[in-house]
Design an enzyme around this catalytic site. Structure first.
Site, PDB file in Angstrom:
ATOM      1  N   LYS A 149     114.733  76.293  91.352  1.00  0.00           N
ATOM      2  CA  LYS A 149     114.149  77.640  91.189  1.00  0.00           C
ATOM      3  C   LYS A 149     112.634  77.429  91.139  1.00  0.00           C
ATOM      4  O   LYS A 149     112.058  77.180  90.088  1.00  0.00           O
ATOM      5  CB  LYS A 149     114.677  78.265  89.882  1.00  0.00           C
ATOM      6  N   PHE A 156     103.735  77.005  89.582  1.00  0.00           N
ATOM      7  CA  PHE A 156     103.059  77.343  90.836  1.00  0.00           C
ATOM      8  C   PHE A 156     102.085  76.262  91.299  1.00  0.00           C
ATOM      9  O   PHE A 156     101.737  76.192  92.470  1.00  0.00           O
ATOM     10  CB  PHE A 156     102.297  78.679  90.691  1.00  0.00           C
ATOM     11  N   SER A 210     104.397  76.097  81.622  1.00  0.00           N
ATOM     12  CA  SER A 210     103.556  76.270  80.437  1.00  0.00           C
ATOM     13  C   SER A 210     104.348  75.946  79.166  1.00  0.00           C
ATOM     14  O   SER A 210     105.586  76.008  79.149  1.00  0.00           O
ATOM     15  CB  SER A 210     103.034  77.705  80.384  1.00  0.00           C
ATOM     16  N   CYS A 213      97.937  70.164  85.611  1.00  0.00           N
ATOM     17  CA  CYS A 213      98.306  69.848  84.223  1.00  0.00           C
ATOM     18  C   CYS A 213      97.579  68.609  83.740  1.00  0.00           C
ATOM     19  O   CYS A 213      97.536  68.337  82.553  1.00  0.00           O
ATOM     20  CB  CYS A 213      99.801  69.645  84.118  1.00  0.00           C
ATOM     21  N   GLU A 269      94.973  76.469  76.493  1.00  0.00           N
ATOM     22  CA  GLU A 269      94.930  75.938  77.851  1.00  0.00           C
ATOM     23  C   GLU A 269      94.438  77.072  78.752  1.00  0.00           C
ATOM     24  O   GLU A 269      95.152  78.061  78.961  1.00  0.00           O
ATOM     25  CB  GLU A 269      96.333  75.489  78.296  1.00  0.00           C
ATOM     26  N   GLU A 309     107.760  81.727  91.894  1.00  0.00           N
ATOM     27  CA  GLU A 309     107.814  82.870  92.813  1.00  0.00           C
ATOM     28  C   GLU A 309     106.448  83.168  93.431  1.00  0.00           C
ATOM     29  O   GLU A 309     106.324  83.986  94.331  1.00  0.00           O
ATOM     30  CB  GLU A 309     108.378  84.106  92.087  1.00  0.00           C
ATOM     31  N   ARG A 310     105.388  82.481  92.929  1.00  0.00           N
ATOM     32  CA  ARG A 310     104.044  82.760  93.453  1.00  0.00           C
ATOM     33  C   ARG A 310     103.757  82.018  94.753  1.00  0.00           C
ATOM     34  O   ARG A 310     102.981  82.470  95.576  1.00  0.00           O
ATOM     35  CB  ARG A 310     102.988  82.354  92.429  1.00  0.00           C
TER      36      ARG A 310
END
Ligand code: NAD
Length: 496
Positions: free
Chosen positions: A171, A147, A224, A279, A380, A174-175
């Site tokens: 893909k 996201f 992640s 990240c 994290e 979805e957020r």
């Protein structure tokens, strides 16, 4: 409510189910996104496989023509893309614009694909025999993205994959799914044939369908660490080429000879920019020797002045986090660190943004006296939390970094070249900054971490991206004259 559909074969395809997309600054629903699974992935992969039959054969000049046009369209629509990102992700407009620019730079790199795909030719490797090597596309490639960079991270993948002659199924998260559909539209406007770039929205069922699909040749994943590890194992088990980039804990080491005020300013922006949801965000400082006390004071002063608010407000320097669960995770991490003995120097847990009570806001948090044993250091957090550890020497700081399971990015602040050189050589981390807090490589270098920050053999974009999305072919050829006979011999061929 606005619907965000799949994009397959150059057209919008309605979902069989939908999920809500929330506005993180208000907590209110703002759209619904189609949620795909096996049938949508089957349709997208079949479409991409069909498109590959001609795209894989398309000349380099036609491919670059499309990429040059796409590059211009992305520049022209920079604001539109940034606004979509801000509305769904929550980051500030300027920050969103930055990710669009960094994504566009990968398209610019991909525009040079004729040069990048140039093979090598050896004349007369044996008498009358020549040899040449080339890079061939793989087929249908898939991208699964997080996201936090809904434009840039997919652009680390698809421009290079497509430039190399592959077709692509994305893909996205979805957020914040909208930007991917606008990119699909821009590809179509740039003249990319239908089916070369496809978007299927969704979560785990869509991901699993891609990982298992026999006609998907390669998978690029960013997200992640637990999911990266899973994606790497499952895609590899079904015979695919896979690169899976995971999470991070990025340390900034500050030596006493650094300009501490400057280091504090830079670390603050790298720690709290995008609410720490990068990240490459600096999430841990290792203050060496006498640097500690003054640095903490400076960091506290900088963190306390950060303006937190909705991303579309010009005064905001930091927006909300992505979900209410993310907000809870941040607050719980700070609570636990405090209970374990850390000092909360700046406390953003109770922050309220006027008029945005439902928004997922949490203010900057600065924790001192954190130790490597504490969960706030080991995990994290992926929010606006900066933890400070102390070390007596540079060697001890390097040991701390190298003992951490992640190895994405790190930075050193110093005025000493010898210390910097030693640091660069000794840390087991993929991307290193010297007096640069966010050492995010340019598009023409490759991006990637070590250890639990990357599973697979190749980093992403740059020349490693080209290597990932192609495979080698070496041709050895002889064109004997009419009267020439080669004859047979049974020993292993050696050059003559
Ligand atoms: P995430 O791992 O939750 O999701 C990433 C993708 O995986 C999404 O498309 C999601 O739909 C899918 N997914 C989620 N759960 C899944 C499951 N159980 N099975 C299969 N697929 C699943 O990550 P996120 O929260 O979207 O993004 C934040 C994370 O990404 C952070 O850990 C951050 O460090 C990492 N990240 C890493 C890099 C890098 O270059 N190393 C870059 C950006 C973000």
């Amino acid at each position: 409510m606005r619907s965000i559909e799949h994009w397959i074969g150059g057209a919008s395809v309605a979902g069989s189910g939908y999920a809500t997309v929330y506005q993180s600054a208000t907590g209110q629903p703002q759209a619904q996104v189609a949620i795909g699974g096996q049938p949508e992935i089957d349709q997208a992969v079949a479409t991409a496989a069909k498109a590959y039959e001609s795209w894989g054969d398309t000349s380099l000049s036609r491919r670059t023509k499309v990429l040059f046009k796409l590059r211009d369209l992305v520049e022209r629509h920079e604001d539109d893309l940034a606004r979509l990102v801000t509305a769904e992700h929550g980051k500030t407009i300027e920050d969103a614009r930055g990710e669009v620019i960094r994504g566009r730079e990968v398209i610019e790199f991909a525009c040079g694909i004729p040069q990048l795909l140039k093979g090598a030719y050896s004349d007369q490797v044996s008498t009358g025999i020549d040899s040449y090597s080339l890079r061939a596309p793989l087929g249908v490639c898939a991208g699964i993205t997080p996201f936090n960079f809904p434009v840039m991270v997919p652009m680390w993948m698809h421009p290079i994959a497509i430039a190399c002659g592959n077709t692509f199924v994305l893909k996205p998260s979805e957020r914040d799914p909208s930007a991917s559909n606008l990119v699909a539209q821009l590809y179509a406007d740039a003249g990319l044939p239908d089916g070369v770039f496809n978007v299927v929205h969704g979560g785990k069922p869509a991901v699993d369908a891609l990982l298992d699909h026999p006609d998907v040749a390669a998978v690029s994943f960013v997200g992640s660490t637990p999911i990266a590890r899973y994606v790497h194992q499952r895609a590899a088990a079904s015979g695919k080429r896979v690169q899976a980039l995971g999470g991070a804990k990025n340390h900034a080491v500050v030596l006493p000879d650094a300009d501490l005020a400057e280091a504090a300013r830079q670390i603050t922006s790298a720690a709290y920019g995008s609410a720490g949801q990068r990240c490459m965000a600096i999430s841990a400082v290792v203050a060496v020797g006498t640097a500690g006390d003054e640095l903490i004071e400076l960091l506290a002063r900088e963190a306390s002045t950060i303006v937190v608010g909705p991303g579309d407000q010009a005064s905001s320097q930091m927006g909300p986090v992505i979900t209410s669960e993310a907000r809870e995770r941040v607050i719980t991490s700070v609570n636990e660190a405090q209970e374990a003995g850390a000092t909360v120097v700046v406390d953003g847990r109770g922050l309220r943004v006027e008029g945005h009570d439902g928004g997922y806001f949490v203010g900057p948090c600065l924790l001192d006296r954190v130790t490597p044993e504490m969960a706030a250091y080991q995990q994290e957090i992926f929010g606006p939390v900066l933890v400070v550890l102390r070390a007596d020497t540079l060697d001890e700081a390097v040991r701390i970094i190298n003992s951490n399971p992640y190895g994405n990015g790190t930075a050193l602040f110093t005025s000493g070249g010898a210390a910097a050189r030693r640091f660069v050589r000794d840390v087991t981390v993929g991307m290193i900054g010297v007096n640069v807090p966010l050492p995010v490589p340019m598009a023409y270098h490759s991006f990637g971490g070590w250890k639990a920050s990357l599973f697979g053999d190749t980093h992403i974009h740059g020349t490693e991206g080209v290597a990932f999305y192609t495979r080698g072919k070496v041709v050895t050829s002889r064109w004997p004259g009419r009267a020439e006979t080669i004859g047979s011999d049974f020993h292993f061929p050696t050059a003559s």
